[in-house]
Write a protein that holds these residues in place. Structure first.
Motif, PDB file in Angstrom:
ATOM      1  N   CYS A  64      -4.108  13.104   2.056  1.00  0.00           N
ATOM      2  CA  CYS A  64      -2.926  12.400   1.535  1.00  0.00           C
ATOM      3  C   CYS A  64      -2.088  11.834   2.680  1.00  0.00           C
ATOM      4  O   CYS A  64      -1.610  10.698   2.604  1.00  0.00           O
ATOM      5  CB  CYS A  64      -2.076  13.328   0.677  1.00  0.00           C
ATOM      6  SG  CYS A  64      -2.762  13.672  -0.939  1.00  0.00           S
ATOM      7  N   ALA A  65      -1.911  12.625   3.719  1.00  0.00           N
ATOM      8  CA  ALA A  65      -1.119  12.173   4.863  1.00  0.00           C
ATOM      9  C   ALA A  65      -1.808  10.998   5.557  1.00  0.00           C
ATOM     10  O   ALA A  65      -1.144  10.043   5.977  1.00  0.00           O
ATOM     11  CB  ALA A  65      -0.926  13.326   5.855  1.00  0.00           C
ATOM     12  N   ARG A  66      -3.122  11.053   5.652  1.00  0.00           N
ATOM     13  CA  ARG A  66      -3.873   9.957   6.278  1.00  0.00           C
ATOM     14  C   ARG A  66      -3.700   8.664   5.489  1.00  0.00           C
ATOM     15  O   ARG A  66      -3.482   7.601   6.054  1.00  0.00           O
ATOM     16  CB  ARG A  66      -5.343  10.338   6.361  1.00  0.00           C
ATOM     17  CG  ARG A  66      -6.242   9.294   6.950  1.00  0.00           C
ATOM     18  CD  ARG A  66      -7.691   9.782   6.898  1.00  0.00           C
ATOM     19  NE  ARG A  66      -8.617   8.762   7.305  1.00  0.00           N
ATOM     20  CZ  ARG A  66      -9.072   8.628   8.543  1.00  0.00           C
ATOM     21  NH1 ARG A  66      -8.676   9.449   9.486  1.00  0.00           N
ATOM     22  NH2 ARG A  66      -9.922   7.673   8.837  1.00  0.00           N
ATOM     23  N   ILE A  67      -3.777   8.764   4.149  1.00  0.00           N
ATOM     24  CA  ILE A  67      -3.594   7.586   3.296  1.00  0.00           C
ATOM     25  C   ILE A  67      -2.188   7.025   3.482  1.00  0.00           C
ATOM     26  O   ILE A  67      -2.005   5.817   3.635  1.00  0.00           O
ATOM     27  CB  ILE A  67      -3.864   7.945   1.826  1.00  0.00           C
ATOM     28  CG1 ILE A  67      -5.353   8.215   1.623  1.00  0.00           C
ATOM     29  CG2 ILE A  67      -3.395   6.833   0.900  1.00  0.00           C
ATOM     30  CD1 ILE A  67      -5.697   8.778   0.268  1.00  0.00           C
ATOM     31  N   ALA A  68      -1.193   7.899   3.484  1.00  0.00           N
ATOM     32  CA  ALA A  68       0.193   7.452   3.644  1.00  0.00           C
ATOM     33  C   ALA A  68       0.407   6.793   4.998  1.00  0.00           C
ATOM     34  O   ALA A  68       1.057   5.747   5.099  1.00  0.00           O
ATOM     35  CB  ALA A  68       1.144   8.640   3.480  1.00  0.00           C
ATOM     36  N   ASP A  69      -0.178   7.386   6.049  1.00  0.00           N
ATOM     37  CA  ASP A  69      -0.031   6.822   7.396  1.00  0.00           C
ATOM     38  C   ASP A  69      -0.686   5.449   7.499  1.00  0.00           C
ATOM     39  O   ASP A  69      -0.104   4.508   8.055  1.00  0.00           O
ATOM     40  CB  ASP A  69      -0.645   7.751   8.441  1.00  0.00           C
ATOM     41  CG  ASP A  69       0.155   9.027   8.632  1.00  0.00           C
ATOM     42  OD1 ASP A  69       1.327   9.059   8.201  1.00  0.00           O
ATOM     43  OD2 ASP A  69      -0.393   9.992   9.194  1.00  0.00           O
ATOM     44  N   ARG A  70      -1.888   5.321   6.948  1.00  0.00           N
ATOM     45  CA  ARG A  70      -2.593   4.040   7.020  1.00  0.00           C
ATOM     46  C   ARG A  70      -1.857   2.972   6.221  1.00  0.00           C
ATOM     47  O   ARG A  70      -1.778   1.821   6.641  1.00  0.00           O
ATOM     48  CB  ARG A  70      -4.013   4.187   6.492  1.00  0.00           C
ATOM     49  CG  ARG A  70      -4.915   4.897   7.460  1.00  0.00           C
ATOM     50  CD  ARG A  70      -6.284   5.058   6.877  1.00  0.00           C
ATOM     51  NE  ARG A  70      -7.278   4.841   7.902  1.00  0.00           N
ATOM     52  CZ  ARG A  70      -8.576   4.801   7.683  1.00  0.00           C
ATOM     53  NH1 ARG A  70      -9.046   4.950   6.469  1.00  0.00           N
ATOM     54  NH2 ARG A  70      -9.414   4.601   8.661  1.00  0.00           N
ATOM     55  N   ARG A  71      -1.337   3.354   5.062  1.00  0.00           N
ATOM     56  CA  ARG A  71      -0.609   2.386   4.246  1.00  0.00           C
ATOM     57  C   ARG A  71       0.672   1.950   4.958  1.00  0.00           C
ATOM     58  O   ARG A  71       1.011   0.774   4.993  1.00  0.00           O
ATOM     59  CB  ARG A  71      -0.283   3.016   2.897  1.00  0.00           C
ATOM     60  CG  ARG A  71       0.376   2.065   1.944  1.00  0.00           C
ATOM     61  CD  ARG A  71       0.475   2.692   0.581  1.00  0.00           C
ATOM     62  NE  ARG A  71      -0.754   2.428  -0.133  1.00  0.00           N
ATOM     63  CZ  ARG A  71      -0.821   2.270  -1.442  1.00  0.00           C
ATOM     64  NH1 ARG A  71       0.258   2.375  -2.156  1.00  0.00           N
ATOM     65  NH2 ARG A  71      -1.962   2.010  -2.017  1.00  0.00           N
ATOM     66  N   ARG A  72       1.370   2.907   5.571  1.00  0.00           N
ATOM     67  CA  ARG A  72       2.594   2.590   6.307  1.00  0.00           C
ATOM     68  C   ARG A  72       2.298   1.689   7.498  1.00  0.00           C
ATOM     69  O   ARG A  72       3.028   0.730   7.767  1.00  0.00           O
ATOM     70  CB  ARG A  72       3.257   3.884   6.783  1.00  0.00           C
ATOM     71  CG  ARG A  72       4.662   3.696   7.290  1.00  0.00           C
ATOM     72  CD  ARG A  72       5.333   5.016   7.680  1.00  0.00           C
ATOM     73  NE  ARG A  72       5.198   6.050   6.660  1.00  0.00           N
ATOM     74  CZ  ARG A  72       4.459   7.173   6.826  1.00  0.00           C
ATOM     75  NH1 ARG A  72       3.802   7.390   7.943  1.00  0.00           N
ATOM     76  NH2 ARG A  72       4.391   8.060   5.863  1.00  0.00           N
ATOM     77  N   ASP A  73       1.203   1.959   8.206  1.00  0.00           N
ATOM     78  CA  ASP A  73       0.817   1.138   9.343  1.00  0.00           C
ATOM     79  C   ASP A  73       0.481  -0.285   8.902  1.00  0.00           C
ATOM     80  O   ASP A  73       0.842  -1.246   9.563  1.00  0.00           O
ATOM     81  CB  ASP A  73      -0.400   1.742  10.065  1.00  0.00           C
ATOM     82  CG  ASP A  73      -0.041   2.996  10.821  1.00  0.00           C
ATOM     83  OD1 ASP A  73       1.159   3.253  11.024  1.00  0.00           O
ATOM     84  OD2 ASP A  73      -0.967   3.736  11.217  1.00  0.00           O
ATOM     85  N   HIS A  74      -0.228  -0.397   7.774  1.00  0.00           N
ATOM     86  CA  HIS A  74      -0.591  -1.727   7.272  1.00  0.00           C
ATOM     87  C   HIS A  74       0.648  -2.508   6.854  1.00  0.00           C
ATOM     88  O   HIS A  74       0.744  -3.717   7.117  1.00  0.00           O
ATOM     89  CB  HIS A  74      -1.558  -1.600   6.088  1.00  0.00           C
ATOM     90  CG  HIS A  74      -2.060  -2.898   5.588  1.00  0.00           C
ATOM     91  ND1 HIS A  74      -2.983  -3.639   6.277  1.00  0.00           N
ATOM     92  CD2 HIS A  74      -1.768  -3.594   4.482  1.00  0.00           C
ATOM     93  CE1 HIS A  74      -3.230  -4.752   5.604  1.00  0.00           C
ATOM     94  NE2 HIS A  74      -2.507  -4.746   4.507  1.00  0.00           N
ATOM     95  N   LEU A  75       1.608  -1.836   6.244  1.00  0.00           N
ATOM     96  CA  LEU A  75       2.835  -2.521   5.835  1.00  0.00           C
ATOM     97  C   LEU A  75       3.640  -2.968   7.043  1.00  0.00           C
ATOM     98  O   LEU A  75       4.263  -4.029   7.033  1.00  0.00           O
ATOM     99  CB  LEU A  75       3.694  -1.600   4.955  1.00  0.00           C
ATOM    100  CG  LEU A  75       3.205  -1.402   3.539  1.00  0.00           C
ATOM    101  CD1 LEU A  75       4.039  -0.343   2.849  1.00  0.00           C
ATOM    102  CD2 LEU A  75       3.258  -2.695   2.763  1.00  0.00           C
ATOM    103  N   HIS A  76       3.603  -2.148   8.104  1.00  0.00           N
ATOM    104  CA  HIS A  76       4.361  -2.493   9.304  1.00  0.00           C
ATOM    105  C   HIS A  76       3.777  -3.749   9.948  1.00  0.00           C
ATOM    106  O   HIS A  76       4.467  -4.601  10.414  1.00  0.00           O
ATOM    107  CB  HIS A  76       4.337  -1.325  10.281  1.00  0.00           C
ATOM    108  CG  HIS A  76       5.095  -1.585  11.537  1.00  0.00           C
ATOM    109  ND1 HIS A  76       6.459  -1.652  11.562  1.00  0.00           N
ATOM    110  CD2 HIS A  76       4.690  -1.832  12.796  1.00  0.00           C
ATOM    111  CE1 HIS A  76       6.871  -1.919  12.795  1.00  0.00           C
ATOM    112  NE2 HIS A  76       5.805  -2.018  13.568  1.00  0.00           N
TER     113      HIS A  76
END
Length: 76
Positions: A64-76
């Motif tokens: 879950c943390a990996r998904i959240a991190d990747r999504r946050r990175d993509h949005l950034h």
């Protein structure tokens, strides 16, 4: 000076009010499959204070943390 509305969804990462759709990253499907697998394995563990259940819970949390991190990175 024009404002654009943004909608975050499941099928597309973002949908703009102009009609433009920004798709989810390709790794999103793989991560969702990995999360589903980890959650199924967790659901089969006996409830209680078992070490195997704790390890399975940590595995789900990491995915879950990996998904959240990747999504946050993509949005950034």
């Amino acid at each position: 000076d024009a404002a654009i509305g943004i909608d975050a969804g499941l099928d597309h990462l973002l949908t703009l009010s102009t009609g433009e759709k920004i798709s989810n990253p390709r790794h999103e499907r793989r991560d969702r499959a990995r999360l589903a697998h980890a959650q199924r394995r967790l659901s089969r563990k006996a409830k209680g204070d078992g070490a195997n259940r704790a390890k399975a819970r940590l595995k789900v949390a990491r995915v879950c943390a990996r998904i959240a991190d990747r999504r946050r990175d993509h949005l950034h």
